[in-house]
Design a protein around this motif. Structure first.
Motif, PDB file in Angstrom:
ATOM      1  N   MET A 122       1.062  -1.176  -0.048  1.00 18.08           N
ATOM      2  CA  MET A 122       0.119  -0.030   0.015  1.00 18.08           C
ATOM      3  C   MET A 122       0.855   1.330   0.058  1.00 18.08           C
ATOM      4  O   MET A 122       1.884   1.465   0.694  1.00 18.08           O
ATOM      5  N   VAL A 123       0.697   2.344  -0.863  1.00 20.04           N
ATOM      6  CA  VAL A 123       1.393   3.195  -0.887  1.00 20.04           C
ATOM      7  C   VAL A 123       1.207   4.344   0.049  1.00 20.04           C
ATOM      8  O   VAL A 123       0.065   4.366   0.647  1.00 20.04           O
ATOM      9  N   ARG A 124       2.117   5.013   0.322  1.00 23.45           N
ATOM     10  CA  ARG A 124       2.194   6.145   1.383  1.00 23.45           C
ATOM     11  C   ARG A 124       1.095   7.131   1.305  1.00 23.45           C
ATOM     12  O   ARG A 124       0.213   7.532   2.330  1.00 23.45           O
ATOM     13  N   SER A 125       0.581   7.628   0.060  1.00 22.82           N
ATOM     14  CA  SER A 125      -0.267   8.557  -0.062  1.00 22.82           C
ATOM     15  C   SER A 125      -1.621   8.047   0.447  1.00 22.82           C
ATOM     16  O   SER A 125      -2.407   9.030   0.790  1.00 22.82           O
ATOM     17  N   MET A 126      -1.876   6.749   0.152  1.00 22.63           N
ATOM     18  CA  MET A 126      -3.122   6.339   0.563  1.00 22.63           C
ATOM     19  C   MET A 126      -3.341   6.508   2.053  1.00 22.63           C
ATOM     20  O   MET A 126      -4.375   6.793   2.633  1.00 22.63           O
ATOM     21  N   ILE A 127      -2.228   6.082   2.931  1.00 26.41           N
ATOM     22  CA  ILE A 127      -2.378   6.412   4.281  1.00 26.41           C
ATOM     23  C   ILE A 127      -2.414   7.827   4.640  1.00 26.41           C
ATOM     24  O   ILE A 127      -3.535   7.822   5.575  1.00 26.41           O
ATOM     25  N   ALA A 128      -1.822   8.595   4.064  1.00 30.92           N
ATOM     26  CA  ALA A 128      -1.868   9.994   4.299  1.00 30.92           C
ATOM     27  C   ALA A 128      -3.327  10.452   4.311  1.00 30.92           C
ATOM     28  O   ALA A 128      -3.804  11.392   4.764  1.00 30.92           O
ATOM     29  N   GLY A 129      -3.832   9.890   2.993  1.00 36.85           N
ATOM     30  CA  GLY A 129      -5.235  10.394   2.445  1.00 36.85           C
ATOM     31  C   GLY A 129      -6.175  10.018   3.615  1.00 36.85           C
ATOM     32  O   GLY A 129      -7.068  10.938   4.052  1.00 36.85           O
ATOM     33  N   VAL A 130      -6.209   8.750   3.959  1.00 37.95           N
ATOM     34  CA  VAL A 130      -7.066   8.256   4.966  1.00 37.95           C
ATOM     35  C   VAL A 130      -6.775   9.062   6.306  1.00 37.95           C
ATOM     36  O   VAL A 130      -7.647   9.553   6.951  1.00 37.95           O
ATOM     37  N   ALA A 131      -5.592   9.289   6.561  1.00 37.26           N
ATOM     38  CA  ALA A 131      -5.440   9.994   7.826  1.00 37.26           C
ATOM     39  C   ALA A 131      -6.023  11.421   7.915  1.00 37.26           C
ATOM     40  O   ALA A 131      -6.543  12.045   8.756  1.00 37.26           O
ATOM     41  N   GLY A 132      -5.892  12.139   6.456  1.00 38.74           N
ATOM     42  CA  GLY A 132      -6.499  13.257   6.599  1.00 38.74           C
ATOM     43  C   GLY A 132      -7.886  13.459   6.538  1.00 38.74           C
ATOM     44  O   GLY A 132      -8.599  14.146   7.093  1.00 38.74           O
ATOM     45  N   LEU A 133      -8.637  12.284   6.164  1.00 42.44           N
ATOM     46  CA  LEU A 133     -10.128  12.201   6.039  1.00 42.44           C
ATOM     47  C   LEU A 133     -10.535  12.122   7.707  1.00 42.44           C
ATOM     48  O   LEU A 133     -11.386  12.798   8.185  1.00 42.44           O
ATOM     49  N   LYS A 134      -9.490  11.177   8.253  1.00 38.65           N
ATOM     50  CA  LYS A 134     -10.148  11.099   9.976  1.00 38.65           C
ATOM     51  C   LYS A 134     -10.010  12.515  10.610  1.00 38.65           C
ATOM     52  O   LYS A 134     -10.907  12.618  11.288  1.00 38.65           O
ATOM     53  N   ALA A 135      -8.913  13.145  10.361  1.00 41.61           N
ATOM     54  CA  ALA A 135      -8.786  14.422  11.049  1.00 41.61           C
ATOM     55  C   ALA A 135      -9.541  15.532  10.767  1.00 41.61           C
ATOM     56  O   ALA A 135     -10.118  16.297  11.792  1.00 41.61           O
ATOM     57  N   HIS A 136     -10.138  15.443   9.410  1.00 45.60           N
ATOM     58  CA  HIS A 136     -10.964  16.565   9.037  1.00 45.60           C
ATOM     59  C   HIS A 136     -12.635  16.440   9.549  1.00 45.60           C
ATOM     60  O   HIS A 136     -13.268  17.020   9.850  1.00 45.60           O
ATOM     61  N   GLN A 137     -12.752  14.872   9.632  1.00 41.25           N
ATOM     62  CA  GLN A 137     -14.018  14.372  10.125  1.00 41.25           C
ATOM     63  C   GLN A 137     -14.060  14.811  11.475  1.00 41.25           C
ATOM     64  O   GLN A 137     -15.176  15.171  12.103  1.00 41.25           O
ATOM     65  N   PHE A 172     -11.518  17.832   3.422  1.00 42.41           N
ATOM     66  CA  PHE A 172     -11.671  16.476   3.169  1.00 42.41           C
ATOM     67  C   PHE A 172     -11.948  16.080   1.621  1.00 42.41           C
ATOM     68  O   PHE A 172     -11.741  14.959   1.450  1.00 42.41           O
ATOM     69  N   GLN A 173     -12.667  16.895   0.848  1.00 44.48           N
ATOM     70  CA  GLN A 173     -12.412  16.653  -0.631  1.00 44.48           C
ATOM     71  C   GLN A 173     -11.211  16.838  -1.056  1.00 44.48           C
ATOM     72  O   GLN A 173     -10.824  15.541  -1.970  1.00 44.48           O
ATOM     73  N   ALA A 174      -9.996  17.194  -0.693  1.00 44.80           N
ATOM     74  CA  ALA A 174      -8.698  17.212  -1.270  1.00 44.80           C
ATOM     75  C   ALA A 174      -8.002  16.025  -0.836  1.00 44.80           C
ATOM     76  O   ALA A 174      -7.523  15.156  -1.607  1.00 44.80           O
ATOM     77  N   ASN A 175      -8.320  15.362   0.592  1.00 46.00           N
ATOM     78  CA  ASN A 175      -7.872  14.311   0.930  1.00 46.00           C
ATOM     79  C   ASN A 175      -8.505  12.956   0.256  1.00 46.00           C
ATOM     80  O   ASN A 175      -7.826  11.809   0.174  1.00 46.00           O
ATOM     81  N   SER A 176      -9.886  13.009   0.061  1.00 48.46           N
ATOM     82  CA  SER A 176     -10.534  11.998  -0.590  1.00 48.46           C
ATOM     83  C   SER A 176      -9.839  11.992  -2.137  1.00 48.46           C
ATOM     84  O   SER A 176      -9.867  10.953  -2.565  1.00 48.46           O
ATOM     85  N   LYS A 177      -9.561  13.079  -2.615  1.00 51.74           N
ATOM     86  CA  LYS A 177      -9.075  13.008  -4.072  1.00 51.74           C
ATOM     87  C   LYS A 177      -7.698  12.423  -4.126  1.00 51.74           C
ATOM     88  O   LYS A 177      -7.251  11.656  -5.021  1.00 51.74           O
ATOM     89  N   ILE A 178      -6.853  12.740  -2.981  1.00 52.44           N
ATOM     90  CA  ILE A 178      -5.731  12.002  -3.026  1.00 52.44           C
ATOM     91  C   ILE A 178      -6.101  10.154  -3.061  1.00 52.44           C
ATOM     92  O   ILE A 178      -5.157   9.787  -3.572  1.00 52.44           O
ATOM     93  N   ILE A 179      -6.833   9.734  -2.186  1.00 52.84           N
ATOM     94  CA  ILE A 179      -7.357   8.540  -2.389  1.00 52.84           C
ATOM     95  C   ILE A 179      -7.676   7.963  -3.821  1.00 52.84           C
ATOM     96  O   ILE A 179      -7.312   6.798  -4.304  1.00 52.84           O
ATOM     97  N   THR A 180      -8.338   8.891  -4.404  1.00 58.04           N
ATOM     98  CA  THR A 180      -9.024   8.337  -5.481  1.00 58.04           C
ATOM     99  C   THR A 180      -7.762   8.201  -6.706  1.00 58.04           C
ATOM    100  O   THR A 180      -7.650   7.491  -7.491  1.00 58.04           O
ATOM    101  N   VAL A 181      -6.940   9.204  -6.567  1.00 61.35           N
ATOM    102  CA  VAL A 181      -5.608   9.425  -7.550  1.00 61.35           C
ATOM    103  C   VAL A 181      -4.839   8.112  -7.223  1.00 61.35           C
ATOM    104  O   VAL A 181      -4.126   7.336  -8.220  1.00 61.35           O
ATOM    105  N   THR A 182      -4.640   7.953  -6.178  1.00 62.69           N
ATOM    106  CA  THR A 182      -3.737   6.819  -5.376  1.00 62.69           C
ATOM    107  C   THR A 182      -4.315   5.412  -6.131  1.00 62.69           C
ATOM    108  O   THR A 182      -3.529   4.508  -6.500  1.00 62.69           O
ATOM    109  N   ASP A 183      -5.449   5.426  -5.947  1.00 66.75           N
ATOM    110  CA  ASP A 183      -6.239   4.128  -6.601  1.00 66.75           C
ATOM    111  C   ASP A 183      -6.070   3.962  -8.008  1.00 66.75           C
ATOM    112  O   ASP A 183      -5.927   3.065  -8.503  1.00 66.75           O
ATOM    113  N   GLU A 184      -6.297   5.078  -8.817  1.00 67.08           N
ATOM    114  CA  GLU A 184      -5.927   4.950 -10.189  1.00 67.08           C
ATOM    115  C   GLU A 184      -4.616   4.703 -10.231  1.00 67.08           C
ATOM    116  O   GLU A 184      -4.311   3.830 -11.461  1.00 67.08           O
ATOM    117  N   MET A 185      -3.717   5.244  -9.481  1.00 63.03           N
ATOM    118  CA  MET A 185      -2.122   4.912  -9.880  1.00 63.03           C
ATOM    119  C   MET A 185      -2.082   3.295  -9.386  1.00 63.03           C
ATOM    120  O   MET A 185      -1.407   2.530 -10.412  1.00 63.03           O
TER     121      MET A 185
END
Length: 433
Positions: free
Chosen positions: A1-16, A411-424
């Motif tokens: 699992m790439v680190r950007s995915m972990i960072a995005g999930v952490a960002g989602l939790k923090a913004h929530q 929150f949207q920006a962090n979800s975008k990180i997860i989306t782009v990472t998924d595409e990668m």
């Protein structure tokens, strides 16, 4: 699992989590004494791609290198109270009050006796002054907690006793009508006056007697009030015998203890105590003026309660209450005298953010609260007490809605990180095909 995915999930939790704080602030925008919360981020754990190294200046050596680090997103740094005083809101209840300053009210269950150690008392702190007096005469808040402060020192706070005159009310007085040549006479209490009425119009005859009897020296310094006729029993029977007889109240015009004898001596004149049906209904003794004793308050903390009237041995019957700027709680009794109950204490906390919120609007004293001391109102930065007002929440709606927008975008920006990472990752998986 790439680190950007972990960072995005952490960002989602923090913004929530930040949105949870914002939602709580807005939900309490009309909660008395509510203090808004501030949410703070911090960046999360880092790993080093390259470690740092120092440079070497000797011949053939290389210079230093900075560390190269990759983070794992964001997380909560702190959620802290904003202890700014809210705006005052007028209240229709005179016992409602707020603190214009940094202090707190001390409230909680009953603590017997007085004390000085607040931390070990187990009591709570509050910024909401919705106070009233319960059926036992104690000052309490709307959560049924006792309010603590400084009680009256024994023997002080006694209001003046105004001078009063004696009075005597009796019923079953026997009037006598004597008929003459065209002029009738009515006799009561040994005083005879002329009247045009007879026993057929006894009410008018008695009223005529009251108007004329006051000129007699016997009633000098007194007034007579006619209270109408009442049925009195003159013989027990059987069968019982009743008569309709007048009632009177004699009041002394003067004041003091001497008027008691003045009025009481007339009782035997008005009705022979051996006369069946005659009785004293109410007797009030005259009193001399007694100066009051100013209120003094204890230096130790205790509950606040309506004091005992030393004259009657009972607690004062108070009708209206109010709280002054220095925390003095006063009531007004039936004689319109001002009676002090005690003085509400304010609590100074060295580190207010070390307090811990509990149910309702109470705070408990946390380990990091620092020094906690009691202070009398209007004597320091803890503030003064404003009666007839309640403290509004210090939530700034404009600021909260701005935070909603930035939090939503984050929150949207962090979800975008997860989306782009998924595409990668999808592209990486597709390379195998």
């Amino acid at each position: 699992m790439v680190r950007s995915m972990i960072a995005g999930v952490a960002g989602l939790k923090a913004h929530q989590s930040k949105m949870d704080v914002i939602g709580n602030n807005i939900a309490n925008v009309n909660t008395w004494g509510f203090k808004g919360y501030a949410y703070n981020f911090k960046d999360s754990m880092y790993t080093n791609t390259f470690n740092s190294s120092g440079g070497d200046v000797t011949a053939g050596a290389y210079g230093g290198r900075n560390a190269s680090q990759v983070g794992y997103g964001s997380q909560v740094s702190s959620i802290s109270n904003v202890f700014e005083t809210g705006a005052p809101a007028p209240s229709s209840r005179p016992m409602d009050c707020m603190i214009d300053g940094t202090g707190f009210f001390l409230v909680g269950p009953m603590v017997n006796g007085s004390f000085t150690d607040i931390k070990s008392s187990g009591l709570s702190l509050s910024r909401v002054g919705i106070f009233s007096v319960d059926e036992n005469g104690y000052l309490v808040d709307d959560q049924r907690s006792y309010v603590y402060g400084y009680a009256l020192v024994d023997g002080t706070g006694i209001p003046e006793t105004p001078a009063t005159g004696a009075s005597l009310t009796m019923r079953g007085v026997v009037p006598t009508i004597n008929k003459g040549n065209g002029t009738n006479q009515i006799t009561i209490a040994g005083v005879t006056v002329e009247t045009t009425y007879d026993e057929n119009d006894m009410v008018k005859a008695v009223e005529d007697w009251v108007d004329k009897a006051l000129t007699d020296t016997k009633f000098a310094g007194c007034t007579i009030e006619y209270n109408g006729f009442t049925q009195v029993t003159t013989a027990a029977g059987p069968p019982a015998t009743t008569e309709s007889r007048p009632s009177f109240t004699i009041k002394a015009n003067g004041t003091g203890t001497a008027t008691t004898k003045q009025v009481t001596d007339l009782a035997g004149e008005f009705g022979n105590t051996n006369t069946a049906g005659f009785e004293i209904r109410d007797q009030v003794d005259g009193k001399d003026y007694i100066a009051g004793i100013p209120a003094e308050f204890s230096e130790e903390l205790s509950t606040i309660r309506i004091p005992i009237d030393p004259t009657t041995g009972q607690r004062y019957q108070l009708e209206n209450y109010s709280i002054s700027e220095d925390g003095t709680v006063i009531g007004v009794d039936e004689q319109k005298r001002v009676i002090a109950l005690g003085q509400v204490a304010l609590i100074s906390v060295q580190n207010p953010n070390g307090l811990e919120k509990t149910d309702g609007y109470y705070y408990t004293i946390g380990d990091n609260a620092g020094e906690v001391t009691d202070v009398k109102p209007s004597t320091g930065p803890t503030g003064r007490i404003l009666g007839g007002k309640l403290e509004m929440a210090n939530v700034d709606l404009a600021n909260e809605f701005s935070n909603i927008i930035t939090t939503q975008r984050g929150f949207q920006a962090n979800s975008k990180i997860i989306t782009v990472t998924d595409e990668m990752l999808q592209e990486l998986v597709s390379m195998k095909r």
